[in-house]
Design a protein around this motif. Sequence first.
Motif, mmCIF file in Angstrom:
data_model
loop_
_atom_site.group_PDB
_atom_site.id
_atom_site.type_symbol
_atom_site.label_atom_id
_atom_site.label_comp_id
_atom_site.label_asym_id
_atom_site.label_seq_id
_atom_site.Cartn_x
_atom_site.Cartn_y
_atom_site.Cartn_z
ATOM 1 N N UNK A 140 -3.180 -16.130 3.804
ATOM 2 C CA UNK A 140 -1.728 -16.145 4.023
ATOM 3 C C UNK A 140 -1.183 -14.728 3.869
ATOM 4 N N UNK A 141 -1.721 -13.832 4.674
ATOM 5 C CA UNK A 141 -1.413 -12.407 4.612
ATOM 6 C C UNK A 141 -0.018 -12.131 5.187
ATOM 7 N N UNK A 142 0.836 -11.537 4.387
ATOM 8 C CA UNK A 142 2.216 -11.273 4.804
ATOM 9 C C UNK A 142 2.273 -10.331 6.003
ATOM 10 N N UNK A 143 1.382 -9.349 6.069
ATOM 11 C CA UNK A 143 1.382 -8.410 7.192
ATOM 12 C C UNK A 143 1.005 -9.109 8.495
ATOM 13 N N UNK A 144 0.032 -10.004 8.431
ATOM 14 C CA UNK A 144 -0.372 -10.763 9.614
ATOM 15 C C UNK A 144 0.774 -11.653 10.084
ATOM 16 N N UNK A 145 1.449 -12.289 9.150
ATOM 17 C CA UNK A 145 2.591 -13.136 9.489
ATOM 18 C C UNK A 145 3.683 -12.320 10.157
ATOM 19 N N UNK A 146 3.962 -11.143 9.618
ATOM 20 C CA UNK A 146 5.017 -10.295 10.175
ATOM 21 C C UNK A 146 4.706 -9.894 11.617
ATOM 22 N N UNK A 147 3.476 -9.459 11.877
ATOM 23 C CA UNK A 147 3.087 -9.080 13.236
ATOM 24 C C UNK A 147 3.158 -10.278 14.176
ATOM 25 N N UNK A 148 2.782 -11.434 13.667
ATOM 26 C CA UNK A 148 2.819 -12.643 14.483
ATOM 27 C C UNK A 148 4.256 -13.032 14.825
ATOM 28 N N UNK B 233 11.332 -17.308 3.136
ATOM 29 C CA UNK B 233 12.574 -16.985 2.426
ATOM 30 C C UNK B 233 12.303 -15.964 1.334
ATOM 31 N N UNK B 234 11.206 -16.150 0.616
ATOM 32 C CA UNK B 234 10.842 -15.209 -0.446
ATOM 33 C C UNK B 234 10.444 -13.850 0.126
ATOM 34 N N UNK B 235 9.595 -13.846 1.134
ATOM 35 C CA UNK B 235 9.086 -12.598 1.711
ATOM 36 C C UNK B 235 10.194 -11.748 2.332
ATOM 37 N N UNK B 236 11.158 -12.412 3.004
ATOM 38 C CA UNK B 236 12.185 -11.672 3.747
ATOM 39 C C UNK B 236 13.546 -11.699 3.065
ATOM 40 N N UNK B 237 13.569 -12.171 1.814
ATOM 41 C CA UNK B 237 14.806 -12.180 1.029
ATOM 42 C C UNK B 237 15.937 -12.878 1.798
ATOM 43 N N UNK B 238 15.633 -14.073 2.298
ATOM 44 C CA UNK B 238 16.595 -14.846 3.075
ATOM 45 C C UNK B 238 17.386 -15.777 2.159
ATOM 46 N N UNK B 239 18.512 -16.301 2.633
ATOM 47 C CA UNK B 239 19.280 -17.262 1.825
ATOM 48 C C UNK B 239 18.428 -18.486 1.478
#
Length: 267
Positions: free
Chosen positions: A139-147, A165-171
Amino acid sequence: MGLFLGGAPFNVAYHLNKMGAFVNLVSSVGDDDLGHEALKRMSTIGMNTDLIQIDQRYKTGFVDVEIEADGIPNYNIKKPAAWDFIQPTKGFMEAVQSADAIVYGTLAQRMESSRKTIQLIADTSALKVLDLNLRTPYDDEKVVNKSLEKADFLKVNLEELRRLITWYNLPKNKELAVEQLADLFELKCVAITLGADGALMYDGDRWVEDGGIEIDALDTVGAGDAFLAALIYRYLHDIGHEENLSKANQLGAYVATCYGGTPDYQI
């Protein structure tokens, strides 16, 4: 329970094929008994195997699945597997350029070889559908971001949305979180599966909701994949969002009442 063909890409392809779509599944199997059996089963049910690669080095992928009393699965995903080494063949590149939609996930990007191949989809005008598969430890955050940067359409479950929500500081509010996420990555559509509570869909302008369907769940493996396949099929055919979400929700609920993610049924 037995031995089932599966994995999110196969499950989505299976259900799209059942609906009458022409589907090319891109994957890789080993030159072993499981790989040959997988190809045989696919051919038997009328699925195209032209883009399934046969790897001489690595074994066919295998996942141990334990189903809890409430139908929720626990996965043990073996590594490495042939599908970790999908190559960008000529057939793959031609299929990418001619496709109406390309469905891809993050689990298949756990190793560099397949990840590089999957990332080549950026250069196509097809609808790019991201189905998050956040399976620890893959569950790699960098892979998710590129995807997400490549995606037009995102499908997540509630737990995956909480991770985003946690990774991108969303509401913390899921509707506000999705709206911000859609703006951030220029997503055309976001669908959220809510388990027993149904599903939500946001198209950048408005929300559509379909409530939970009361069922006796046996095995929830593949329910979200069936939901996504139905959603994509009708989305490409410009079916109204309300009808689309309702039909997708119904198929996902039905699959959860069956063992395995690809039961036989009639459309």
